[in-house]
Design a protein around this motif. Structure first.
Motif, short mmCIF file in Angstrom:
data_model
loop_
_atom_site.label_atom_id
_atom_site.label_comp_id
_atom_site.label_asym_id
_atom_site.label_seq_id
_atom_site.Cartn_x
_atom_site.Cartn_y
_atom_site.Cartn_z
N MET A 283 0.69 -1.17 0.20
CA MET A 283 0.13 -0.08 -0.14
C MET A 283 0.79 1.35 -0.11
SD MET A 283 -2.78 1.17 2.90
CE MET A 283 -3.79 -0.31 2.56
N ASP A 284 0.58 2.23 -1.22
CA ASP A 284 1.45 3.31 -0.90
C ASP A 284 1.11 4.31 0.24
OD1 ASP A 284 -0.59 4.91 -1.95
OD2 ASP A 284 -0.18 4.53 -3.92
N ASN A 285 2.03 5.40 0.47
CA ASN A 285 1.56 6.33 1.52
C ASN A 285 0.28 7.24 1.36
OD1 ASN A 285 3.86 5.71 2.91
ND2 ASN A 285 5.39 7.27 1.96
N ALA A 286 -0.05 7.52 -0.01
CA ALA A 286 -1.14 8.19 -0.16
C ALA A 286 -2.54 7.37 0.19
CB ALA A 286 -1.30 8.62 -1.67
N ALA A 287 -2.56 6.00 -0.25
CA ALA A 287 -3.42 5.28 0.08
C ALA A 287 -3.57 4.99 1.69
CB ALA A 287 -3.42 3.94 -0.62
N HIS A 288 -2.33 4.91 2.23
CA HIS A 288 -2.29 4.52 3.51
C HIS A 288 -3.00 5.73 4.49
CE1 HIS A 288 -0.82 4.54 7.72
NE2 HIS A 288 -0.62 3.03 7.66
N GLU A 289 -2.64 7.05 4.00
CA GLU A 289 -3.43 8.31 4.81
C GLU A 289 -4.55 8.24 4.59
OE1 GLU A 289 -1.09 11.62 3.15
OE2 GLU A 289 0.85 10.98 4.24
N SER A 290 -5.25 8.06 3.18
CA SER A 290 -6.81 8.21 2.96
C SER A 290 -7.47 7.38 3.87
CB SER A 290 -6.93 8.06 1.48
OG SER A 290 -6.88 6.43 1.27
N ILE A 291 -6.92 6.20 4.11
CA ILE A 291 -7.61 5.21 5.07
C ILE A 291 -7.75 5.74 6.60
CG2 ILE A 291 -7.70 2.90 5.92
CD1 ILE A 291 -6.70 1.81 3.33
N PHE A 292 -6.48 6.10 6.98
CA PHE A 292 -6.32 6.25 8.47
C PHE A 292 -6.71 7.82 8.92
CE2 PHE A 292 -4.29 2.54 8.05
CZ PHE A 292 -5.02 1.76 8.88
N ARG A 293 -6.59 8.87 8.01
CA ARG A 293 -6.85 10.17 8.13
C ARG A 293 -8.39 10.40 8.50
NH1 ARG A 293 -5.23 12.39 3.74
NH2 ARG A 293 -7.28 12.45 2.67
N PRO A 294 -8.81 11.01 9.78
CA PRO A 294 -10.04 11.28 10.20
C PRO A 294 -10.89 12.16 9.27
CG PRO A 294 -8.49 11.91 11.74
CD PRO A 294 -7.59 11.47 10.73
N MET A 295 -11.99 11.99 8.94
CA MET A 295 -13.24 12.64 8.20
C MET A 295 -12.82 14.25 8.62
SD MET A 295 -16.22 10.16 8.25
CE MET A 295 -17.28 11.42 7.37
N LYS A 296 -12.96 14.94 7.56
CA LYS A 296 -12.93 16.43 7.86
C LYS A 296 -14.35 16.87 8.01
CE LYS A 296 -12.16 21.05 5.52
NZ LYS A 296 -13.69 21.64 5.96
N MET A 297 -14.63 17.23 9.31
CA MET A 297 -15.97 17.80 9.60
C MET A 297 -16.52 19.13 9.22
SD MET A 297 -16.91 14.72 10.88
CE MET A 297 -15.94 13.38 11.30
N ASP A 298 -17.66 19.26 9.23
CA ASP A 298 -18.21 20.72 8.87
C ASP A 298 -18.74 21.24 10.13
OD1 ASP A 298 -17.79 20.59 5.78
OD2 ASP A 298 -19.39 18.95 5.76
N CYS A 299 -19.32 20.43 10.84
CA CYS A 299 -19.75 21.01 12.21
C CYS A 299 -19.62 19.86 13.34
CB CYS A 299 -21.41 21.20 12.02
SG CYS A 299 -22.19 19.94 11.50
N ASP A 300 -20.04 20.26 14.60
CA ASP A 300 -19.59 19.05 15.66
C ASP A 300 -21.11 18.33 15.64
OD1 ASP A 300 -17.40 20.41 16.83
OD2 ASP A 300 -18.75 21.85 17.71
N ILE A 301 -22.30 18.84 15.25
CA ILE A 301 -23.61 17.90 15.22
C ILE A 301 -24.43 18.72 14.22
CG2 ILE A 301 -25.55 17.42 16.46
CD1 ILE A 301 -23.82 17.84 19.02
N ALA A 302 -24.90 17.67 13.35
CA ALA A 302 -25.88 18.09 12.50
C ALA A 302 -27.44 17.44 12.55
CB ALA A 302 -25.51 17.28 11.06
N ILE A 303 -28.31 18.59 12.90
CA ILE A 303 -29.54 17.97 13.05
C ILE A 303 -30.70 18.17 11.98
CG2 ILE A 303 -31.80 18.58 14.75
CD1 ILE A 303 -29.66 20.14 16.51
N ILE A 304 -31.37 16.80 11.73
CA ILE A 304 -32.34 16.95 10.65
C ILE A 304 -33.67 17.11 11.19
CG2 ILE A 304 -33.07 15.45 8.62
CD1 ILE A 304 -30.62 13.90 8.75
N GLY A 305 -34.07 18.18 11.07
CA GLY A 305 -35.63 18.52 11.20
C GLY A 305 -35.60 19.68 12.09
N GLY A 306 -36.29 21.06 11.62
CA GLY A 306 -36.20 22.04 12.37
C GLY A 306 -37.56 22.40 12.96
N GLY A 307 -38.28 21.28 13.56
CA GLY A 307 -39.42 21.64 14.23
C GLY A 307 -39.04 22.24 15.77
N LEU A 308 -40.02 21.99 16.72
CA LEU A 308 -39.72 22.44 17.98
C LEU A 308 -38.47 21.61 18.80
CD1 LEU A 308 -43.28 23.10 19.17
CD2 LEU A 308 -41.76 24.89 18.44
N ALA A 309 -38.74 20.40 18.53
CA ALA A 309 -37.85 19.47 18.95
C ALA A 309 -36.06 19.69 18.49
CB ALA A 309 -37.78 18.12 18.91
#
Length: 419
Positions: free
Chosen positions: A1-27
């Protein structure tokens, strides 16, 4: 396995936010505020356009907010706005039959004077609660509120989850919260099954103006076709939640205003004097639906996505708000300990805390609806004896009052703490 492939597997995902909530009602909206209040970065995704929630006739319901729900809203800064438009519930009267019928003995009466914490709850109209929540979302730092945004797919991985949006974009987060209602597409896509059934009833909902002062008293009448709640609003107005057999309910809702009132009046008598409609009428088919699991990989359910119950006790929104306060508590504690907030052991704490309460609420509302929605003379005699026995036992009556106020059991911080 080359270094680029190794990094793609073990590098954490880049997150857009801490928490995503689906549904904008009262809850979902209240959870976004609670999490932002705790310092999380939140993306709130609402499929409905902004103007839908802002419409004054969006829903038509009013809510019996338990004392602990009021504490939650106060701790999030919403009660300063809501307080002037809220009506304290000073007393609750439960009758197995029509108010004013001399042949029917009053079964139960609960008086807030017996609780040192104050009124068991407050009535707040949906239009006020929703507007206050939306204004707070607009003003809150740390919340990316996207309306008219539909989620079409989702996937969970070791380090986070990815949401695919209808516009072709993706959002990644360590944790996704489903707050998208009883027919939750998020729960379904995660493979979460549901237990439940339809009731042969529809809730007719409206507000009425009346001649006499309600005195802050809420009435729950058990009629053969289903329960009828008369709940005090500000001024000489009350909210009506009227359960009828489904076919008859559809016919009643199609009547003219005067004919509608002609059918309604004899069901609760004349103790409020002359009545008139004070707004639009709505109808909601009733069912019970409980998610078989409150969590899945990188996912937790809150509100009606987790549990939709019969409105017989007026506890649906209160249960959802307790989900909100509990999940915010669990996630805040996990972050302080340096844990991954989307890890199974963290989400299990939330599920364990809420599972018994939500299952018990679903069972209790179902049993009470089946027990009282009939015209059996034998069952009525048993019901009335039971209610009068509770009414005569102050200690037992206090237990029921504390339960209605949301004060039973272990409370999350946002509901235990007075602002």
């Amino acid at each position: 396995m080359d270094n680029a492939a190794h990094e793609s597997i073990f590098r954490p995902m880049k997150m857009d936010c801490d928490i995503a909530i689906i549904g904008g009602g009262l809850a979902g909206g209240t959870l976004a505020l609670a999490l932002a209040h705790a310092g999380f970065g939140v993306t709130l995704l609402d499929a409905a356009p902004a103007e839908t929630h802002r419409a004054p006739d969006f829903d038509g319901r009013s809510y019996a907010l338990a004392l602990t729900s009021k504490r939650l809203l106060a701790n999030l800064g919403l009660w300063d706005v809501l307080g002037p438009d809220s009506q304290p519930m000073n007393r609750i009267k439960v009758t197995d039959g029509r108010v004013g019928d001399a042949s029917v003995a009053l079964g139960l009466e609960f008086d807030s004077a017996e609780l040192e914490e104050g009124p068991m709850g407050h009535m707040v109209e949906d239009r006020h609660l929703r507007a206050a929540m939306l204004d707070a979302l607009d003003a809150a730092p740390g919340i990316d509120h996207r309306t008219g945004t539909r989620v079409t797919n989702q996937s969970a991985a070791e380090h986070g989850a990815t949401l695919a949006l209808e516009d072709g974009r993706d959002i990644t987060a360590p944790l996704v919260i489903a707050a998208d209602g009883r027919q939750s597409g998020t729960a379904r896509r995660a493979g979460i099954t549901r237990t439940g059934w339809d009731y042969p009833q529809t809730a007719l909902v409206c507000a009425i103006a009346h001649e006499r002062d309600h005195g802050g008293t809420a009435h729950q009448l058990f009629l053969p076709s289903g329960p009828l709640a008369i709940l005090p609003l500000t001024g000489n107005r009350s909210s009506i939640v009227w359960s009828e057999r489904r076919g008859l309910a559809e016919d009643i809702n199609a009547l003219s205003e005067e004919d509608y009132l002609t059918v309604l009046r004899p069901r609760f008598g004349d103790f409020l004097g002359e009545v008139s409609l004070a707004g639009a009428r709505y109808s909601y088919p009733l069912n019970l639906t409980l998610a078989d699991s409150l969590t899945a990989p990188r996912l937790a359910l809150v509100g009606d996505a987790a549990h939709g119950v019969h409105p017989i006790a007026g506890q649906g929104l209160n249960a959802g708000l307790k989900d909100v306060a509990t999940l915010a508590d669990v996630l805040s504690s996990a972050r302080r300990r340096g844990e991954d907030i989307g890890a199974p052991q963290v989400l299990d704490r939330y599920a364990r805390w809420r599972r018994f309460d939500t299952s018990s609420l679903g069972l209790a509302t179902d049993v009470f609806n089946r027990l009282f929605s009939n015209d059996s003379a034998a069952l009525r005699a048993i019901r009335d004896l039971g209610m009068q026995a509770v009414n005569a036992a102050p200690g037992l009556r206090r237990v029921f009052m504390r339960e209605a106020a949301g004060l039973s059991g272990e409370l999350p911080e946002l509901m235990a703490r007075e602002r």
